[in-house]
Write a protein that holds these residues in place. Structure first.
Motif, PDB file in Angstrom:
ATOM      1  N   GLY A   8      -0.911  -3.793   1.924  1.00  9.54           N
ATOM      2  CA  GLY A   8      -2.144  -4.572   1.934  1.00  9.54           C
ATOM      3  C   GLY A   8      -3.200  -3.961   2.831  1.00  9.54           C
ATOM      4  N   MET A   9      -4.272  -4.692   3.001  1.00  8.00           N
ATOM      5  CA  MET A   9      -5.422  -4.214   3.746  1.00  8.00           C
ATOM      6  C   MET A   9      -5.132  -4.130   5.242  1.00  8.00           C
ATOM      7  SD  MET A   9      -7.759  -3.624   1.482  1.00  8.00           S
ATOM      8  CE  MET A   9      -9.229  -3.466   2.510  1.00  8.00           C
ATOM      9  N   SER A  10      -5.668  -3.115   5.877  1.00  6.31           N
ATOM     10  CA  SER A  10      -5.566  -2.988   7.327  1.00  6.31           C
ATOM     11  C   SER A  10      -6.281  -4.172   7.974  1.00  6.31           C
ATOM     12  CB  SER A  10      -6.218  -1.681   7.791  1.00  6.31           C
ATOM     13  OG  SER A  10      -5.589  -0.570   7.198  1.00  6.31           O
ATOM     14  N   GLY A  11      -5.595  -4.829   8.889  1.00  6.10           N
ATOM     15  CA  GLY A  11      -6.183  -5.984   9.552  1.00  6.10           C
ATOM     16  C   GLY A  11      -5.847  -7.301   8.884  1.00  6.10           C
ATOM     17  N   VAL A  58       4.476  -0.432   4.143  1.00 11.42           N
ATOM     18  CA  VAL A  58       3.861   0.818   3.686  1.00 11.42           C
ATOM     19  C   VAL A  58       2.366   0.577   3.530  1.00 11.42           C
ATOM     20  CG1 VAL A  58       3.818   2.561   1.876  1.00 11.42           C
ATOM     21  CG2 VAL A  58       5.962   1.409   2.429  1.00 11.42           C
ATOM     22  N   ASP A  59       1.562   1.393   4.185  1.00  4.62           N
ATOM     23  CA  ASP A  59       0.117   1.169   4.051  1.00  4.62           C
ATOM     24  C   ASP A  59      -0.665   2.455   4.232  1.00  4.62           C
ATOM     25  OD1 ASP A  59      -0.061   1.579   6.853  1.00  4.62           O
ATOM     26  OD2 ASP A  59       0.234  -0.554   7.233  1.00  4.62           O
ATOM     27  N   GLU A 120     -13.348   1.758   1.025  1.00  2.77           N
ATOM     28  CA  GLU A 120     -12.523   2.841   0.489  1.00  2.77           C
ATOM     29  C   GLU A 120     -11.058   2.413   0.386  1.00  2.77           C
ATOM     30  OE1 GLU A 120     -11.375   6.675  -0.879  1.00  2.77           O
ATOM     31  OE2 GLU A 120     -13.181   5.462  -0.952  1.00  2.77           O
ATOM     32  N   GLU A 121     -10.570   1.692   1.399  1.00  8.10           N
ATOM     33  CA  GLU A 121      -9.175   1.238   1.371  1.00  8.10           C
ATOM     34  C   GLU A 121      -8.948   0.273   0.215  1.00  8.10           C
ATOM     35  OE1 GLU A 121      -5.817  -0.585   4.412  1.00  8.10           O
ATOM     36  OE2 GLU A 121      -7.931  -1.046   4.764  1.00  8.10           O
ATOM     37  N   ARG A 122      -9.891  -0.620  -0.019  1.00  7.57           N
ATOM     38  CA  ARG A 122      -9.750  -1.580  -1.105  1.00  7.57           C
ATOM     39  C   ARG A 122      -9.682  -0.858  -2.456  1.00  7.57           C
ATOM     40  NH1 ARG A 122      -9.873  -6.772  -0.674  1.00  7.57           N
ATOM     41  NH2 ARG A 122     -10.957  -6.874   1.323  1.00  7.57           N
ATOM     42  N   ARG A 123     -10.472   0.202  -2.591  1.00  7.81           N
ATOM     43  CA  ARG A 123     -10.457   0.987  -3.831  1.00  7.81           C
ATOM     44  C   ARG A 123      -9.091   1.636  -4.038  1.00  7.81           C
ATOM     45  NH1 ARG A 123     -10.596   5.964  -5.463  1.00  7.81           N
ATOM     46  NH2 ARG A 123     -10.684   6.772  -3.317  1.00  7.81           N
ATOM     47  N   ILE A 124      -8.547   2.223  -2.973  1.00  6.56           N
ATOM     48  CA  ILE A 124      -7.270   2.925  -3.069  1.00  6.56           C
ATOM     49  C   ILE A 124      -6.122   1.952  -3.362  1.00  6.56           C
ATOM     50  CG2 ILE A 124      -5.565   4.257  -1.755  1.00  6.56           C
ATOM     51  CD1 ILE A 124      -7.940   5.517  -0.239  1.00  6.56           C
TER      52      ILE A 124
END
Length: 289
Positions: A8-11, A58-59, A120-124
């Motif tokens: 999932g998303m960082s944070g 895993v992130d 960018e993270e959301r896209r990946i």
């Protein structure tokens, strides 16, 4: 083997999840390179004392190694190891706030703007989110509420419907909560504020709640509202929504809205919904009920 991939998303709360899953008996490994997942699970299965419940976090911290996740999951399928994916999410605004509060740098924008890294993270991660078995939006969840949701899903084994119903009581004097999807005004219900023995109490007190719910219009409103929410939930889930925030407002947010929000939460729990309740303005003093 009960294998859970947490991403999932960082944070969004993955570090908290590690603690909570350890508390309920999972063997947790944080930041494992995805390419090692198949080999790791084979080693566990061949161990003299195999572990029944495993959670692997895993992130995006793994950088380009994260791209090995899908090939690794394919290998798991080929060797007959079943798995589930838990994806933790939150709104961009909440993630930015959390990064600023902790003064952390986003892993994808160590020298740039936090918002750019989140985008960018959301896209990946979108492809992983699309395959997730569980999606928990932590935007409005406290650590305790996140732990309760994990316990509900992975200890009690409740059916996951893909959406958390967040019911928040509030006072119109203090403004409508900005993140509400639906807002309902219960100021049409007679106000306990004007009953001397009830005025100093709140909607959490049984005598105040009994008073608020004693009126036919209160009960009819709750019946119709509960039916509508129950009707809407499957359609929100179908559209990919992971959290439904329902605001229940009265004048001050202390009496009527609290009692109605609690009763609505009970009714929705009876329907099998995952419900979080918050009383935003209950302690803001003498505000007129």
């Amino acid at each position: 083997m009960n294998l859970l991939i947490i991403t999932g998303m960082s944070g969004a709360g993955k570090s908290l999840c590690v603690k909570y899953f350890e508390d309920i008996g999972y063997f947790c490994v944080d930041n494992l390179p995805p390419s090692l997942i198949p080999k790791f699970t084979e080693v566990i299965l061949q161990s003299k004392n195999p572990v029944d419940k495993i959670a692997l976090i895993v992130d995006i911290r793994g950088g380009t190694m994260f791209l090995d996740l899908f090939p690794a999951l394919q290998q798991l399928q080929e060797i007959g190891i079943a798995y589930k994916i838990l994806f933790l999410d939150a709104t961009d605004a909440v993630l930015v706030k959390r990064f600023k509060e902790t003064r952390r740098q986003h892993p994808l924008s160590p020298d740039g703007r936090i918002a750019e890294g989140i985008e960018e993270e959301r896209r990946i991660l979108q492809a992983v989110k699309d395959r997730a078995d569980y999606i928990i939006d932590t935007s409005s969840l406290t650590p305790r509420q996140l732990k309760e949701e994990i316990t509900r899903l992975f200890v009690e084994g409740r059916t996951f419907k893909g959406l958390i119903v967040h019911i928040v009581s509030f006072g119109f004097k203090h403004g409508i909560p900005m993140d509400c999807d639906l807002v309902f005004d219960v100021r049409f219900i007679p106000n306990p504020y004007y009953v001397p023995e009830l005025k100093p109490k709140s909607g959490l007190d049984p005598d105040v709640s009994d008073y608020v719910l004693s009126f036919p219009e209160s009960r009819k409103f709750l019946t119709k509202l509960n039916e509508m929410i129950t009707f809407l939930i499957p359609y929100y889930v179908k559209e990919g929504k992971t959290q439904l925030v329902i605001g229940i407002g009265c004048t001050g947010g202390r009496h009527r809205s609290v009692a109605v929000a609690n009763r609505l939460a009970e009714l929705q729990k009876d329907k099998g919904s995952s419900v979080v309740t918050q009383h935003r303005d209950i302690d803001k003093g003498d505000q007129g009920g």
